[in-house]
Motif scaffolding. Structure first.
Motif, PDB file in Angstrom:
ATOM      1  N   GLY A  96     -13.468   7.683  -5.685  1.00  0.00           N
ATOM      2  CA  GLY A  96     -13.828   8.753  -6.618  1.00  0.00           C
ATOM      3  C   GLY A  96     -12.707   9.713  -6.951  1.00  0.00           C
ATOM      4  N   THR A  97     -11.516   9.555  -6.347  1.00  0.00           N
ATOM      5  CA  THR A  97     -10.389  10.423  -6.665  1.00  0.00           C
ATOM      6  C   THR A  97      -9.641   9.867  -7.883  1.00  0.00           C
ATOM      7  N   GLN A  98      -8.733  10.676  -8.426  1.00  0.00           N
ATOM      8  CA  GLN A  98      -7.903  10.213  -9.538  1.00  0.00           C
ATOM      9  C   GLN A  98      -7.149   8.962  -9.103  1.00  0.00           C
ATOM     10  N   SER A  99      -6.996   8.029 -10.019  1.00  0.00           N
ATOM     11  CA  SER A  99      -6.400   6.737  -9.670  1.00  0.00           C
ATOM     12  C   SER A  99      -4.969   6.880  -9.159  1.00  0.00           C
ATOM     13  N   ASP A 100      -4.638   5.981  -8.243  1.00  0.00           N
ATOM     14  CA  ASP A 100      -3.264   5.826  -7.790  1.00  0.00           C
ATOM     15  C   ASP A 100      -2.560   4.868  -8.743  1.00  0.00           C
ATOM     16  N   MET A 101      -1.251   4.936  -8.809  1.00  0.00           N
ATOM     17  CA  MET A 101      -0.466   3.925  -9.512  1.00  0.00           C
ATOM     18  C   MET A 101      -0.328   2.717  -8.585  1.00  0.00           C
ATOM     19  N   GLY A 102      -0.178   1.556  -9.167  1.00  0.00           N
ATOM     20  CA  GLY A 102       0.081   0.366  -8.370  1.00  0.00           C
ATOM     21  C   GLY A 102      -1.133  -0.517  -8.167  1.00  0.00           C
ATOM     22  N   ALA A 103      -0.912  -1.593  -7.450  1.00  0.00           N
ATOM     23  CA  ALA A 103      -1.914  -2.644  -7.263  1.00  0.00           C
ATOM     24  C   ALA A 103      -3.176  -2.160  -6.556  1.00  0.00           C
ATOM     25  N   HIS A 160       0.864  -1.175   0.000  1.00  0.00           N
ATOM     26  CA  HIS A 160       0.000   0.000   0.000  1.00  0.00           C
ATOM     27  C   HIS A 160       0.906   1.232   0.000  1.00  0.00           C
ATOM     28  N   LEU A 161       0.401   2.324  -0.535  1.00  0.00           N
ATOM     29  CA  LEU A 161       1.194   3.550  -0.617  1.00  0.00           C
ATOM     30  C   LEU A 161       1.073   4.357   0.671  1.00  0.00           C
ATOM     31  N   ALA A 162       2.212   4.787   1.191  1.00  0.00           N
ATOM     32  CA  ALA A 162       2.240   5.609   2.400  1.00  0.00           C
ATOM     33  C   ALA A 162       1.848   7.046   2.054  1.00  0.00           C
ATOM     34  N   SER A 163       1.420   7.772   3.051  1.00  0.00           N
ATOM     35  CA  SER A 163       1.110   9.179   2.888  1.00  0.00           C
ATOM     36  C   SER A 163       2.323   9.893   2.286  1.00  0.00           C
ATOM     37  N   GLY A 164       2.091  10.739   1.312  1.00  0.00           N
ATOM     38  CA  GLY A 164       3.177  11.468   0.666  1.00  0.00           C
ATOM     39  C   GLY A 164       3.766  10.761  -0.538  1.00  0.00           C
ATOM     40  N   SER A 165       3.258   9.576  -0.877  1.00  0.00           N
ATOM     41  CA  SER A 165       3.769   8.853  -2.042  1.00  0.00           C
ATOM     42  C   SER A 165       3.504   9.646  -3.319  1.00  0.00           C
ATOM     43  N   PRO A 166       4.499   9.715  -4.218  1.00  0.00           N
ATOM     44  CA  PRO A 166       4.293  10.405  -5.497  1.00  0.00           C
ATOM     45  C   PRO A 166       3.356   9.630  -6.434  1.00  0.00           C
ATOM     46  N   CYS A 167       2.953   8.428  -6.036  1.00  0.00           N
ATOM     47  CA  CYS A 167       2.071   7.592  -6.857  1.00  0.00           C
ATOM     48  C   CYS A 167       0.602   7.754  -6.490  1.00  0.00           C
ATOM     49  N   ILE A 168       0.299   8.515  -5.437  1.00  0.00           N
ATOM     50  CA  ILE A 168      -1.086   8.750  -5.033  1.00  0.00           C
ATOM     51  C   ILE A 168      -1.698   9.825  -5.920  1.00  0.00           C
ATOM     52  N   ASP A 169      -2.849   9.516  -6.491  1.00  0.00           N
ATOM     53  CA  ASP A 169      -3.615  10.435  -7.349  1.00  0.00           C
ATOM     54  C   ASP A 169      -2.842  10.918  -8.567  1.00  0.00           C
ATOM     55  N   THR A 170      -1.859  10.134  -9.039  1.00  0.00           N
ATOM     56  CA  THR A 170      -1.091  10.516 -10.229  1.00  0.00           C
ATOM     57  C   THR A 170      -1.163   9.464 -11.326  1.00  0.00           C
ATOM     58  N   GLY A 171      -2.079   8.508 -11.171  1.00  0.00           N
ATOM     59  CA  GLY A 171      -2.304   7.525 -12.228  1.00  0.00           C
ATOM     60  C   GLY A 171      -3.111   8.148 -13.353  1.00  0.00           C
ATOM     61  N   ASP A 172      -3.586   7.324 -14.256  1.00  0.00           N
ATOM     62  CA  ASP A 172      -4.362   7.782 -15.403  1.00  0.00           C
ATOM     63  C   ASP A 172      -5.559   8.608 -14.925  1.00  0.00           C
ATOM     64  N   PRO A 173      -5.681   9.877 -15.368  1.00  0.00           N
ATOM     65  CA  PRO A 173      -6.792  10.717 -14.913  1.00  0.00           C
ATOM     66  C   PRO A 173      -8.154  10.243 -15.422  1.00  0.00           C
TER      67      PRO A 173
END
Length: 129
Positions: A114-121, A94-107
Motif C-alpha cells: 500500500g505504500t508508494q511504488s518502489d523502482m525496480g523489479a 532487492h533494495l537495501a534499507s536506505g535505497s533512493p529507489c524505495i517509495d520514489t517510483g510512480d506515485p
C-alpha cells in the motif's frame, strides 16, 4: 589464435521507432564496456538510447553507465541517477534499507503493502515475489 569481435555499443535499454512507449519504475545500472558474448567486446556502454520514438520516461533510476546514462533520451519527472543500493548486486536485486529507489517510483502505483511504488523489479502491486 583467439579472435576478438568488436560489437560497438552496449545498452541497458535500446528502443528505436517505438510509438507512445511508457517507461517507468525501472532501474538500469552499471552498464560497462567490456566483454559481451562469445569473445565480443563492447567499446562503449550507455544506460538508455532511443531514436525516432515517442516516449515517456519517468520515475526511473539510471546509474553508473560507462559512457553516460542517457543517449538521445530526456529523463522526465521523478528520474534519478543514484546508486540503487541492492542487497547484493549480481545476486540479490532487492533494495537495501536506505535505497533512493524505495517509495520514489510512480506515485500513481502502489506497492503490494500500500505504500508508494518502489523502482525496480520488486516494486508495484506484484513486487512481493
Amino acid at each position: 589464435i583467439k579472435k576478438t569481435y568488436y560489437y560497438g555499443t552496449g545498452y541497458g535499454l535500446h528502443f528505436v521507432g517505438c510509438m507512445n512507449i511508457d517507461i517507468r519504475n525501472m532501474i538500469i545500472s552499471t552498464i560497462k564496456k567490456g566483454y559481451g558474448g562469445t569473445g565480443g567486446y563492447y567499446q562503449t556502454a550507455y544506460g538508455v538510447y532511443q531514436s525516432d520514438s515517442t516516449y515517456t520516461f519517468q520515475y526511473n533510476d539510471v546509474y553508473d553507465c560507462d559512457n553516460g546514462n542517457y543517449q538521445n533520451v530526456t529523463p522526465g519527472t521523478g528520474c534519478i541517477s543514484a546508486n540503487p543500493l541492492y542487497i547484493n548486486a549480481g545476486t540479490d536485486f532487492h533494495l537495501a534499507s536506505g535505497s533512493p529507489c524505495i517509495d520514489t517510483g510512480d506515485p500513481n502505483i502502489q506497492d503490494y503493502d500500500g505504500t508508494q511504488s518502489d523502482m525496480g523489479a520488486y516494486g508495484g502491486p506484484g513486487g512481493d515475489w
